[in-house]
Enzyme design. Structure first.
Site, PDB file in Angstrom:
ATOM      1  N   GLY A 159       0.780  -1.240   0.000  1.00  0.00           N
ATOM      2  CA  GLY A 159       0.000   0.000   0.000  1.00  0.00           C
ATOM      3  C   GLY A 159       0.803   1.277   0.000  1.00  0.00           C
ATOM      4  O   GLY A 159       0.231   2.362   0.069  1.00  0.00           O
ATOM      5  N   GLU A 202       4.490  -6.289   1.793  1.00  0.00           N
ATOM      6  CA  GLU A 202       4.163  -6.768   0.442  1.00  0.00           C
ATOM      7  C   GLU A 202       3.972  -5.608  -0.524  1.00  0.00           C
ATOM      8  O   GLU A 202       2.848  -5.333  -0.964  1.00  0.00           O
ATOM      9  CB  GLU A 202       2.848  -7.561   0.487  1.00  0.00           C
ATOM     10  CG  GLU A 202       2.907  -8.848   1.232  1.00  0.00           C
ATOM     11  CD  GLU A 202       1.518  -9.426   1.485  1.00  0.00           C
ATOM     12  OE1 GLU A 202       0.529  -8.670   1.475  1.00  0.00           O
ATOM     13  OE2 GLU A 202       1.436 -10.631   1.692  1.00  0.00           O
ATOM     14  N   TYR A 244     -11.100   4.236 -11.419  1.00  0.00           N
ATOM     15  CA  TYR A 244     -10.845   4.916 -10.131  1.00  0.00           C
ATOM     16  C   TYR A 244     -10.693   6.436 -10.271  1.00  0.00           C
ATOM     17  O   TYR A 244     -10.236   7.081  -9.327  1.00  0.00           O
ATOM     18  CB  TYR A 244      -9.528   4.423  -9.505  1.00  0.00           C
ATOM     19  CG  TYR A 244      -9.303   2.943  -9.470  1.00  0.00           C
ATOM     20  CD1 TYR A 244     -10.149   2.110  -8.739  1.00  0.00           C
ATOM     21  CD2 TYR A 244      -8.216   2.377 -10.124  1.00  0.00           C
ATOM     22  CE1 TYR A 244      -9.907   0.748  -8.680  1.00  0.00           C
ATOM     23  CE2 TYR A 244      -7.971   1.014 -10.074  1.00  0.00           C
ATOM     24  CZ  TYR A 244      -8.825   0.207  -9.351  1.00  0.00           C
ATOM     25  OH  TYR A 244      -8.581  -1.134  -9.296  1.00  0.00           O
ATOM     26  N   CYS A 264     -14.761   2.174 -27.557  1.00  0.00           N
ATOM     27  CA  CYS A 264     -16.105   2.705 -27.797  1.00  0.00           C
ATOM     28  C   CYS A 264     -16.804   2.914 -26.473  1.00  0.00           C
ATOM     29  O   CYS A 264     -17.663   2.114 -26.074  1.00  0.00           O
ATOM     30  CB  CYS A 264     -16.886   1.755 -28.682  1.00  0.00           C
ATOM     31  SG  CYS A 264     -16.250   1.810 -30.331  1.00  0.00           S
TER      32      CYS A 264
HETATM   33  N1  LLP Z   1      -0.911  -7.257  -0.262  1.00  0.00           N
HETATM   34  C1  LLP Z   1      -2.237  -7.429  -0.360  1.00  0.00           C
HETATM   35  C2  LLP Z   1      -2.887  -8.427   0.475  1.00  0.00           C
HETATM   36  C3  LLP Z   1      -2.989  -6.685  -1.272  1.00  0.00           C
HETATM   37  O1  LLP Z   1      -4.294  -6.880  -1.358  1.00  0.00           O
HETATM   38  C4  LLP Z   1      -2.335  -5.742  -2.106  1.00  0.00           C
HETATM   39  C5  LLP Z   1      -3.074  -4.971  -3.085  1.00  0.00           C
HETATM   40  C6  LLP Z   1      -0.940  -5.593  -1.958  1.00  0.00           C
HETATM   41  C7  LLP Z   1      -0.261  -6.359  -1.031  1.00  0.00           C
HETATM   42  C8  LLP Z   1      -0.148  -4.623  -2.807  1.00  0.00           C
HETATM   43  O2  LLP Z   1      -0.558  -3.326  -2.625  1.00  0.00           O
HETATM   44  P1  LLP Z   1       0.256  -2.132  -3.304  1.00  0.00           P
HETATM   45  O3  LLP Z   1       1.588  -2.035  -2.627  1.00  0.00           O
HETATM   46  O4  LLP Z   1       0.392  -2.444  -4.746  1.00  0.00           O
HETATM   47  O5  LLP Z   1      -0.605  -0.932  -3.081  1.00  0.00           O
HETATM   48  N2  LLP Z   1      -6.037  -2.142  -8.701  1.00  0.00           N
HETATM   49  C9  LLP Z   1      -5.857  -1.107  -7.708  1.00  0.00           C
HETATM   50  C10 LLP Z   1      -5.025  -1.577  -6.550  1.00  0.00           C
HETATM   51  C11 LLP Z   1      -5.589  -2.773  -5.859  1.00  0.00           C
HETATM   52  C12 LLP Z   1      -4.690  -3.258  -4.772  1.00  0.00           C
HETATM   53  C13 LLP Z   1      -5.142  -4.570  -4.279  1.00  0.00           C
HETATM   54  N3  LLP Z   1      -4.318  -5.129  -3.274  1.00  0.00           N
HETATM   55  C14 LLP Z   1      -5.226   0.105  -8.386  1.00  0.00           C
HETATM   56  O6  LLP Z   1      -4.967   0.065  -9.572  1.00  0.00           O
HETATM   57  O7  LLP Z   1      -5.011   1.110  -7.740  1.00  0.00           O
END
Ligand code: LLP
Length: 440
Positions: free
Chosen positions: A247, A289, A333, A360
């Site tokens: 995140g 993560e 988003y 489209c």
């Molecule tokens: N760990 C878990 C359990 C997660 O659900 C996620 C992301 C991450 C790690 C990695 O998060 P990051 O560091 O990438 O923020 N499609 C959306 C983002 C969805 C994230 C889902 N989970 C977007 O394009 O913003």
């Protein structure tokens, strides 16, 4: 500009020492370009943020949902990361990339029987169990196969953090995980500890994405470790692992001000230390993560500009040869991006235009207002920045657009890591009707 981006004497955008005009010529557009040095330096930032804590055990798992391809998984492996996968497809990709199975963590809120079996058979290091249904099936599969499996339980601490704010939700209305505040997580810990096949190592939580502050992590860690103190008292169970998910925010536009990586890590580590000391808990291994923060800023999408439409007094549209099929984030988003005319990168950019996609759908707009040079128009190249996370991985075939190619660039050379799809690829799995209905 970000990472290793520069502008050549000819006014061309260069990434990783490679001219984007040459990339368009060689690989076509739309094209996903990844700056390898940028990914490497992000990984190293996370590693050095942890390495300063000599007494700490830690692990960084790349969240492959952000961008999963064989080459990317190889790169994560090269830097010693662990890997978070959330599906049989991501697991398969990782295994095909030669990623060590024991360093793979398998996530997901609805893992199928086939996925659980694949995880067991391939020897993944750890499964992050999301719910009771999974817990029971995993136990059953381990019993049948005689295998032991290390697990973390995904818990929901009731903290949500996104971008500039975090919220203590109080209630936990999410499909993910065992809720901490209604006894669900306690029951899951108890049940897992009874299992002869499951080795409970600790817990996992993930509080959101694109987070620009540390308070959400702070609160989540406190809530989870307070619960851990009760598990120690009631179940004689001590956490070995506390996984706080991903995140960590990145810069999409100049309005985004992500924290340096070490600020998140420092906050997490200091809260873990403080709460463990207060509750007489052993210091667990701290796992994270990151997905977006490793690949997001490294990625640039390169398009060719095509048709234009001037609506006097309203706006100028200019369309690219891709759009929501290769980057769904603006439509889904309202995500914001910045762009630059890649073959006129040195020209002053003062002309406001709306960058539309070619799908489209009225909502297929990549950037509501980009500033491009007056001289920039049809036939020129457009680079859209920070598209490395959740662009390729969320790409679709809407309007039967083939998925673009992916290239990695570094030190003046480019390497194709995903071929552009062809029309033939699009119909590869289509089957013709066995018999036409006939018209009477
Ligand atoms: N760990 C878990 C359990 C997660 O659900 C996620 C992301 C991450 C790690 C990695 O998060 P990051 O560091 O990438 O923020 N499609 C959306 C983002 C969805 C994230 C889902 N989970 C977007 O394009 O913003």
């Amino acid at each position: 500009m970000l990472g290793t981006q520069t502008v050549s004497d000819e006014g061309h955008l260069m990434i990783g020492g490679v001219d984007t005009v040459d990339l368009a010529r060689e690989f076509g557009t739309p094209l996903y370009i990844y700056d390898r040095a940028s990914m490497r330096s992000k990984i190293k930032e996370f590693q050095s943020a942890f390495a300063r804590y000599k007494d700490l055990d830690w692990q960084i798992a790349y969240a492959s949902k952000a961008f999963s391809t064989i080459a990317m998984i190889q790169l994560a492996n090269e830097y010693g990361l662990s890997l978070d996968v959330v599906s049989g497809g991501e697991l398969y990709t990782a295994l095909k990339a030669g990623f060590p199975a024991e360093k793979i963590h398998f996530h997901g809120n609805n893992k199928s029987d086939a996925e659980l079996k694949l995880a067991l058979e391939s020897g993944v290091g750890l499964i992050i169990v999301d719910n009771f249904y999974e817990l029971e099936r995993l136990e059953a599969f381990c019993t049948i196969s005689g295998k032991q499996m290390a697990v973390l339980l995904r818990v929901t601490p009731g903290v949500e953090a996104h971008t500039h704010e975090f919220i203590m939700t109080g209630h936990d209305d999410t499909k993910f995980g065992f809720n901490l505040d209604n006894g669900m997580a306690d029951r899951a810990v108890h049940q897992t500890l009874q299992s002869p096949h499951l080795d409970l190592r600790g817990v996992h939580c993930h509080i959101g994405s694109q987070i620009f502050e540390t308070e959400g992590f702070n609160q989540a860690v406190r809530l989870v470790l307070n619960a851990a103190a009760t598990w120690k008292r009631d179940e004689n169970f001590e956490l070995q692992v506390l996984n706080v998910g991903g995140g960590f925010g990145i810069r999409y536009t100049r309005e985004d001000h992500p924290l340096p990586v070490h600020r998140y890590i420092d906050q997490i580590v200091s809260t873990v230390r403080e709460v463990c000391a207060a509750g007489s808990l052993h210091l667990p291994s701290i796992w994270i993560e990151p997905g977006r923060s490793i690949v997001g800023e490294a990625g640039t999408s390169l398009y060719t500009l095509g048709s234009t439409k001037n609506i006097p007094g309203i706006r100028d549209y200019i369309s690219v040869d891709g759009g929501m099929a290769d980057n769904i984030r603006p439509a889904l988003y309202q995500a914001k991006y910045e762009a630059l005319c890649a073959n006129r990168a040195g020209d002053p950019a003062g002309h406001p235009v709306t960058i539309a996609g070619k799908c489209c759908e009225t909502g297929d707009v990549l950037i509501q207002e980009a500033l491009l040079p007056e001289s920039c128009g049809s036939g020129d190249l457009l680079a859209v920045f920070s598209t490395g996370a959740y662009g390729y991985s969320m790409a679709s075939h809407y309007n039967r657009l083939p998925n673009p190619a992916v290239v990695f660039v570094e030190n003046g050379s480019a390497e194709l890591v995903v071929r552009r799809e062809t029309y033939e690829d699009l119909i590869r799995n289509d089957l013709p009707l066995k018999a036409l209905s006939g018209r009477s």
